[in-house]
Design an enzyme around this catalytic site. Structure first.
Site, PDB file in Angstrom:
ATOM      1  N   ASP A 113      -5.659  -0.777  -0.132  1.00 52.54           N
ATOM      2  CA  ASP A 113      -6.466  -0.407  -1.300  1.00 52.54           C
ATOM      3  C   ASP A 113      -7.325  -1.587  -1.741  1.00 52.54           C
ATOM      4  O   ASP A 113      -6.977  -2.735  -1.482  1.00 52.54           O
ATOM      5  CB  ASP A 113      -5.588  -0.099  -2.526  1.00 52.54           C
ATOM      6  CG  ASP A 113      -4.566   0.952  -2.261  1.00 52.54           C
ATOM      7  OD1 ASP A 113      -4.770   1.753  -1.349  1.00 52.54           O
ATOM      8  OD2 ASP A 113      -3.559   0.938  -3.005  1.00 52.54           O
TER       9      ASP A 113
HETATM   10  N1  URA Z   1       0.393   1.392  -0.212  1.00 49.20           N
HETATM   11  C1  URA Z   1      -0.428   1.348  -1.264  1.00 49.20           C
HETATM   12  O1  URA Z   1      -0.148   1.941  -2.297  1.00 49.20           O
HETATM   13  N2  URA Z   1      -1.564   0.628  -1.147  1.00 49.20           N
HETATM   14  C2  URA Z   1      -1.885  -0.054  -0.049  1.00 49.20           C
HETATM   15  O2  URA Z   1      -2.924  -0.702  -0.017  1.00 49.20           O
HETATM   16  C3  URA Z   1      -1.016   0.005   1.040  1.00 49.20           C
HETATM   17  C4  URA Z   1       0.123   0.741   0.939  1.00 49.20           C
END
Ligand code: URA
Length: 248
Positions: A113
């Site tokens: 993310d």
């Molecule tokens: N899980 C999440 O919530 N975000 C990420 O970036 C990777 C795994």
């Protein structure tokens, strides 16, 4: 020993985004492409595409970019996006400009993310990408989550059960391993990569992730000397730990 693949020089360099094939011929005419100390003139010659080509060939006096297949590890900084569709600075902006126009294209192996930092692999090797992201291959990814509320104590058992359902999904998440560090911090190791999975798993047990960082893929750790925004090329030997991690 398997023989190294060969490629036409103009195609090789055009795929690495040094220019069109016509431009490559012009660069050769100008004496800008040198292999083992000799100026190359014939754009249709074939060269063996070996990893040491970067040490043997120069283009305009600079070492050749690493040829495909190319795999990188990146320390993804907070605030950068992995998707071409999202707004914000992109992880690809952290690579040399020419690398963004290569064929085959370099893409991230899975995504983090925008507000997650840590170890991200990028590759132009479709087979490798598939092997790392497919749950069938059980490549474990470890995340350090910093939580808004104290852990209650039952989360590890719930995450390990293989029965946890995420909101709006009807297939439970695969068993995942939680290692509690203190009241508000824990490592969570997953073998799948669903959308916002770590954040949604903690939401499913009534918590909220304030900060998220991935520090390991398989047995490959994010090197401590790789600063946010920096990347490093991984060779074949460096790839082996990805598939040598623990099973969750
Ligand atoms: N899980 C999440 O919530 N975000 C990420 O970036 C990777 C795994």
């Amino acid at each position: 020993m398997s023989k190294a693949p060969t490629a036409r020089l103009d195609r090789l360099l055009a795929n690495m985004a040094y220019g069109s094939r016509r431009e490559i011929q012009q660069m050769m005419d100008a004496g800008w492409i040198v292999l083992d100390g000799a100026k190359l003139r014939n754009a249709s010659m074939r060269v063996a595409v070996t990893p040491d080509l970067v040490d043997r060939m120069t283009v305009r006096g600079k070492p050749l970019d690493p040829p495909a297949p190319l795999t990188l590890m990146l320390h993804k900084p907070l605030g950068h996006v992995c998707s071409h569709k999202e707004d914000g600075p992109r992880i690809y902006d952290l690579l040399p400009a020419r690398w963004r126009s290569r064929e085959p294209a370099i893409s991230s192996i899975g995504r983090l993310d925008k507000e997650t930092s840590g170890l991200l692999l990028l590759t132009d090797d479709g087979g490798l990408l598939h092997r790392v992201i497919s749950p069938k291959h059980h490549v474990a990814k470890r995340y350090l989550a910093t939580l808004d509320r104290p852990l209650k104590g039952d989360e590890a058992a719930i995450f390990a059960s293989g029965t946890l359902l995420l909101e709006a999904e009807d297939k439970p998440v695969l068993p995942a391993k939680l290692e509690v560090l203190d009241d508000h911090r824990a490592y969570l190791t997953l073998t799948e990569g669903r959308y916002h999975q770590v954040r949604r798993m903690f939401a499913a047990v009534g918590n909220h992730v304030n900060a998220l960082h991935r520090d390991r893929i398989g047995a490959l750790d994010l090197p401590t000397d790789l600063e946010p925004g920096q990347y490093r090329v991984i060779d074949l030997e460096g790839l082996a730990p990805i598939f040598a991690g623990e099973r969750v």
